[in-house]
Design an enzyme around this catalytic site. Structure first.
Site, PDB file in Angstrom:
ATOM      1  N   GLY A  55       0.845  -1.196   0.000  1.00 25.88           N
ATOM      2  CA  GLY A  55       0.000   0.000   0.000  1.00 25.88           C
ATOM      3  C   GLY A  55       0.871   1.233   0.000  1.00 25.88           C
ATOM      4  O   GLY A  55       2.062   1.152   0.329  1.00 25.88           O
ATOM      5  N   CYS A  82       5.004  -6.349   1.824  1.00 28.81           N
ATOM      6  CA  CYS A  82       5.376  -4.933   1.828  1.00 28.81           C
ATOM      7  C   CYS A  82       4.597  -4.169   2.913  1.00 28.81           C
ATOM      8  O   CYS A  82       4.766  -4.465   4.099  1.00 28.81           O
ATOM      9  CB  CYS A  82       5.175  -4.336   0.434  1.00 28.81           C
ATOM     10  SG  CYS A  82       6.010  -2.772   0.245  1.00 28.81           S
ATOM     11  N   TYR A  83       3.711  -3.243   2.541  1.00 30.12           N
ATOM     12  CA  TYR A  83       2.934  -2.554   3.583  1.00 30.12           C
ATOM     13  C   TYR A  83       2.236  -3.574   4.474  1.00 30.12           C
ATOM     14  O   TYR A  83       2.147  -3.404   5.697  1.00 30.12           O
ATOM     15  CB  TYR A  83       1.897  -1.619   2.941  1.00 30.12           C
ATOM     16  CG  TYR A  83       0.930  -1.002   3.944  1.00 30.12           C
ATOM     17  CD1 TYR A  83       1.232   0.201   4.575  1.00 30.12           C
ATOM     18  CD2 TYR A  83      -0.271  -1.653   4.283  1.00 30.12           C
ATOM     19  CE1 TYR A  83       0.367   0.757   5.517  1.00 30.12           C
ATOM     20  CE2 TYR A  83      -1.131  -1.115   5.218  1.00 30.12           C
ATOM     21  CZ  TYR A  83      -0.817   0.087   5.831  1.00 30.12           C
ATOM     22  OH  TYR A  83      -1.670   0.634   6.755  1.00 30.12           O
ATOM     23  N   HIS A 169       8.145  -7.973  -2.891  1.00 25.32           N
ATOM     24  CA  HIS A 169       6.943  -8.349  -3.656  1.00 25.32           C
ATOM     25  C   HIS A 169       7.172  -9.677  -4.386  1.00 25.32           C
ATOM     26  O   HIS A 169       7.718  -9.683  -5.492  1.00 25.32           O
ATOM     27  CB  HIS A 169       6.625  -7.260  -4.685  1.00 25.32           C
ATOM     28  CG  HIS A 169       6.126  -6.001  -4.067  1.00 25.32           C
ATOM     29  ND1 HIS A 169       4.806  -5.795  -3.723  1.00 25.32           N
ATOM     30  CD2 HIS A 169       6.787  -4.876  -3.709  1.00 25.32           C
ATOM     31  CE1 HIS A 169       4.666  -4.606  -3.194  1.00 25.32           C
ATOM     32  NE2 HIS A 169       5.847  -4.009  -3.163  1.00 25.32           N
ATOM     33  N   GLU A 171       5.065 -11.392  -5.893  1.00 16.64           N
ATOM     34  CA  GLU A 171       4.129 -11.554  -7.012  1.00 16.64           C
ATOM     35  C   GLU A 171       4.676 -11.048  -8.340  1.00 16.64           C
ATOM     36  O   GLU A 171       4.173 -11.407  -9.394  1.00 16.64           O
ATOM     37  CB  GLU A 171       2.795 -10.856  -6.687  1.00 16.64           C
ATOM     38  CG  GLU A 171       2.824  -9.333  -6.633  1.00 16.64           C
ATOM     39  CD  GLU A 171       3.296  -8.762  -5.293  1.00 16.64           C
ATOM     40  OE1 GLU A 171       3.962  -9.492  -4.529  1.00 16.64           O
ATOM     41  OE2 GLU A 171       3.021  -7.590  -5.018  1.00 16.64           O
ATOM     42  N   SER A 223     -19.275  -6.544 -29.338  1.00 13.42           N
ATOM     43  CA  SER A 223     -18.464  -6.054 -30.455  1.00 13.42           C
ATOM     44  C   SER A 223     -17.908  -7.211 -31.274  1.00 13.42           C
ATOM     45  O   SER A 223     -17.429  -7.017 -32.373  1.00 13.42           O
ATOM     46  CB  SER A 223     -17.303  -5.222 -29.915  1.00 13.42           C
ATOM     47  OG  SER A 223     -16.376  -6.074 -29.255  1.00 13.42           O
ATOM     48  N   GLY A 224     -17.967  -8.415 -30.689  1.00 16.10           N
ATOM     49  CA  GLY A 224     -17.349  -9.555 -31.365  1.00 16.10           C
ATOM     50  C   GLY A 224     -15.907  -9.741 -30.919  1.00 16.10           C
ATOM     51  O   GLY A 224     -15.271 -10.719 -31.258  1.00 16.10           O
ATOM     52  N   GLY A 225     -15.375  -8.793 -30.164  1.00 16.07           N
ATOM     53  CA  GLY A 225     -14.033  -8.928 -29.593  1.00 16.07           C
ATOM     54  C   GLY A 225     -14.063  -9.968 -28.482  1.00 16.07           C
ATOM     55  O   GLY A 225     -15.130 -10.438 -28.072  1.00 16.07           O
ATOM     56  N   VAL A 226     -12.886 -10.326 -28.000  1.00 16.56           N
ATOM     57  CA  VAL A 226     -12.785 -11.426 -27.029  1.00 16.56           C
ATOM     58  C   VAL A 226     -13.579 -11.118 -25.755  1.00 16.56           C
ATOM     59  O   VAL A 226     -14.379 -11.932 -25.289  1.00 16.56           O
ATOM     60  CB  VAL A 226     -11.306 -11.654 -26.632  1.00 16.56           C
ATOM     61  CG1 VAL A 226     -11.193 -12.839 -25.706  1.00 16.56           C
ATOM     62  CG2 VAL A 226     -10.451 -11.839 -27.853  1.00 16.56           C
ATOM     63  N   ASP A 227     -13.368  -9.923 -25.201  1.00 16.52           N
ATOM     64  CA  ASP A 227     -13.924  -9.645 -23.877  1.00 16.52           C
ATOM     65  C   ASP A 227     -15.456  -9.615 -23.895  1.00 16.52           C
ATOM     66  O   ASP A 227     -16.110 -10.255 -23.072  1.00 16.52           O
ATOM     67  CB  ASP A 227     -13.391  -8.307 -23.333  1.00 16.52           C
ATOM     68  CG  ASP A 227     -11.878  -8.262 -23.354  1.00 16.52           C
ATOM     69  OD1 ASP A 227     -11.272  -9.341 -23.410  1.00 16.52           O
ATOM     70  OD2 ASP A 227     -11.312  -7.156 -23.313  1.00 16.52           O
ATOM     71  N   SER A 229     -17.379 -10.921 -26.057  1.00 19.54           N
ATOM     72  CA  SER A 229     -17.911 -12.240 -26.429  1.00 19.54           C
ATOM     73  C   SER A 229     -17.954 -13.163 -25.213  1.00 19.54           C
ATOM     74  O   SER A 229     -18.950 -13.855 -24.977  1.00 19.54           O
ATOM     75  CB  SER A 229     -17.033 -12.909 -27.492  1.00 19.54           C
ATOM     76  OG  SER A 229     -17.032 -12.146 -28.657  1.00 19.54           O
ATOM     77  N   LYS A 369      -6.153 -10.649 -19.616  1.00 15.18           N
ATOM     78  CA  LYS A 369      -6.565 -11.083 -20.959  1.00 15.18           C
ATOM     79  C   LYS A 369      -6.398 -12.595 -21.179  1.00 15.18           C
ATOM     80  O   LYS A 369      -7.300 -13.253 -21.695  1.00 15.18           O
ATOM     81  CB  LYS A 369      -5.723 -10.314 -21.988  1.00 15.18           C
ATOM     82  CG  LYS A 369      -6.211 -10.445 -23.397  1.00 15.18           C
ATOM     83  CD  LYS A 369      -7.392  -9.536 -23.583  1.00 15.18           C
ATOM     84  CE  LYS A 369      -7.762  -9.326 -25.020  1.00 15.18           C
ATOM     85  NZ  LYS A 369      -8.771  -8.253 -25.096  1.00 15.18           N
TER      86      LYS A 369
END
Ligand code: XMP
Length: 513
Positions: A55, A82-83, A169, A171, A223-227, A229, A369
């Site tokens: 944070g 971390c924080y 970190h 991650e 829109s037909g895009g991945v997200d 859809s 994604k």
């Protein structure tokens, strides 16, 4: 079925969703909750482990993020990062202070490999540090498990209570053995089995959507895009015909794309839902007539999209929920504090405020994604849709330099189709970030069949990128380029020259406008 869950408590750090993603990579379900989530709620979630994020503030700052102290008494293993590590030390009687030397970046850390957190980690390991405060002294019951020359308590633990903390970190990729540490926490300390998979995400999301929507009506701009859809299919699986998808064909899509979207989502398609395709090509071309300035073109396309969508929404009448395919990077780009209902849609540049709906559903909000793609495959969405390359909301409108006309759209669609076909034939498609044809505004003289021509030049572009913020120009083999170029000149009327764009980003952008 009981599902193993680890929760991340978000203290305002930059990497909170990344931590969740790393846990999911261990096949353990993980979600992010605000730092001030009540103990009651946490108990209901029955987590096998809790991770405190980093944070921006000091634990001593006024208004510093804190959670209830009793969290340390729940008997649930906690890992502070971390924080989060400083917060743990501070709450349990240790000493946190401004570090005499702030550490930032890759740092050599010495770790005690007898700690369960550092099992199979090298004794000296590179970790990513980013802190101005540090733990000067660990709380009484804790033992120090890691340090650097500048940071006496880079790691500490009280295994009897299941409490662990690191100043760095784990991650981020720069912490070379970070994934081993997180895996040790999740699997060995929290004792998770790791039997969660993306299909469990799909199941859980469908269940949650069903509960939320009840008998309500849901509207989705597809829109037909991945997200969008993946979001639409999730909703369709959850509420079927209560969902209406509105697909606005603005006439600036790639060749055949409108029909491809309809084939999947339309009445003959794969899903039970109401599908409305609005063929608004002429309307968009009319608005774009005579306009050459890129930003103005973008604005017109975005605005018109909204008007068309709004008209359709009004015909449907009051809807209870609006679905958006927002994914995590969109959330970051829009600023985390921004309210979801006014968040501008990444693909269409903003949705109408005054469409009559009560609530927004964003089922993919916590996914990256590639996780969205995995969910798409789990949902049975055809691979060519799931792995489709990014395509900008304003579509070919920003790949046609200067004025957009129906004829120019036809030229760029045909050229792009040939280019994509040749790239795929050469097996290059999976290795490229993005590749497409654009239509320059330049006409030049050529000769074809002994006749003088005065036609357009098409520009081909291909870039390698993982984040789309920077990109290298791809080195397409010459045979592929020359084959595509000769086919384009021969097969696409109105083109007599093909150029290859060798610019990286920066200084160029990926799109032309
Ligand atoms: P640039 O051209 O800025 O593009 O280097 C970076 C990435 O963003 C995509 N892009 C858009 N995506 N709406 C979108 O959804 C837009 O208005 C838009 N403009 C650019 C572009 O295709 C590339 O992947």
């Amino acid at each position: 079925m009981e599902r193993e869950t680890v929760i991340v408590l978000d203290f305002g750090g930059q990497y909170n969703q990344l931590i969740a993603r790393r846990v999911r990579e261990c096949n353990v379900y993980c979600e992010v909750h605000p730092y001030n989530t009540s103990l009651e709620k946490i108990k209901q979630l029955q987590p096998k482990g809790i991770i405190f994020t980093g944070g921006p503030n000091s634990v001593y700052a006024e208004g510093a993020a804190v959670c209830e102290k009793e969290i340390f008494e729940l008997g649930i293993p906690i890992l502070g990062l971390c924080y989060g590590s400083q917060f743990m030390a501070y709450m349990l009687g240790g000493k946190v202070a401004p570090a005499p030397v702030s550490e930032y970046g890759k740092t050599e850390v010495k770790v005690d490999t007898t700690s369960a957190l550092f099992e199979n980690v090298s004794e000296t390991t590179i970790c990513w540090m980013s802190h101005t405060d540090y733990i000067e002294k660990a709380p009484e019951a804790f033992r120090v498990t890691a340090h650097t020359p500048a940071c006496p308590v880079a790691g500490m633990e009280c295994p009897e209570k299941g409490l662990y903390a690191v100043q760095f970190h784990p991650e981020v990729m720069h912490t070379v053995e970070g994934m081993t540490m997180l895996r040790n926490f999740v699997m060995n300390i929290c004792k998770c089995n790791g039997d969660w998979k993306m299909d469990s995400f799909v199941e859980t999301a469908i269940h949650a959507i069903k509960e939320k929507v009840g008998n309500g009506k849901v509207l989705c701009a597809l829109s037909g895009g991945v997200d969008s859809s993946v979001a639409a299919v999730l909703l369709a699986k959850a509420v079927g015909k209560q969902l209406t998808c509105v697909f606005v064909d603005h006439g600036l899509l790639r060749k055949n794309e409108g029909d491809e979207v309809e084939a999947v989502f339309g009445p003959e398609g794969l899903y039970e839902l109401n599908f409305i395709r609005v063929n608004a090509q002429e309307r968009f071309y009319a608005k774009l007539a005579g306009v050459t300035e890129p930003e103005q073109k973008r604005k017109i396309i975005g605005e018109e999209f909204i008007r068309v969508f709004e008209e359709e929404a009004k015909k449907i009448g009051a809807v209870d929920f609006l679905v958006q395919g927002t994914i995590y990077p969109d959330v970051i780009e829009s600023g985390l504090g921004k309210s979801a209902t006014i968040k501008s849609h990444h693909n269409v540049g903003g949705l109408p405020d005054y469409v009559d709906f009560k609530e927004i559903i964003e089922p993919l909000r916590m996914l990256f994604k590639d996780e969205v793609r995995k969910a798409g495959l789990e949902l049975g969405i055809p691979e060519h849709l799931v792995y489709r390359q990014p395509f900008p909301g304003p579509g070919l409108g920003i790949r046609i330099i200067g004025e957009v006309t129906g004829e120019k759209v036809r030229i760029v669609q045909d050229a792009d189709y040939i280019y994509r076909e040749e790239i795929a034939k050469a097996g290059l498609d999976k290795g490229l970030g993005q590749y497409f044809a654009a239509l320059t505004n330049m006409r030049s003289v050529g000769v074809m069949g002994d006749e003088r021509t005065y036609d357009y030049a098409v520009a081909l572009r291909a870039v390698c990128t993982s984040d789309f913020m920077t990109a290298d120009c791809a080195e397409i083999p010459w045979e592929v380029l020359s084959k595509a170029a000769s086919r384009i000149v021969n097969e696409v009327k109105g083109v007599n020259r093909v150029l290859y764009d060798c610019t990286s980003k920066p200084p160029g952008t990926i799109e032309f406008e």
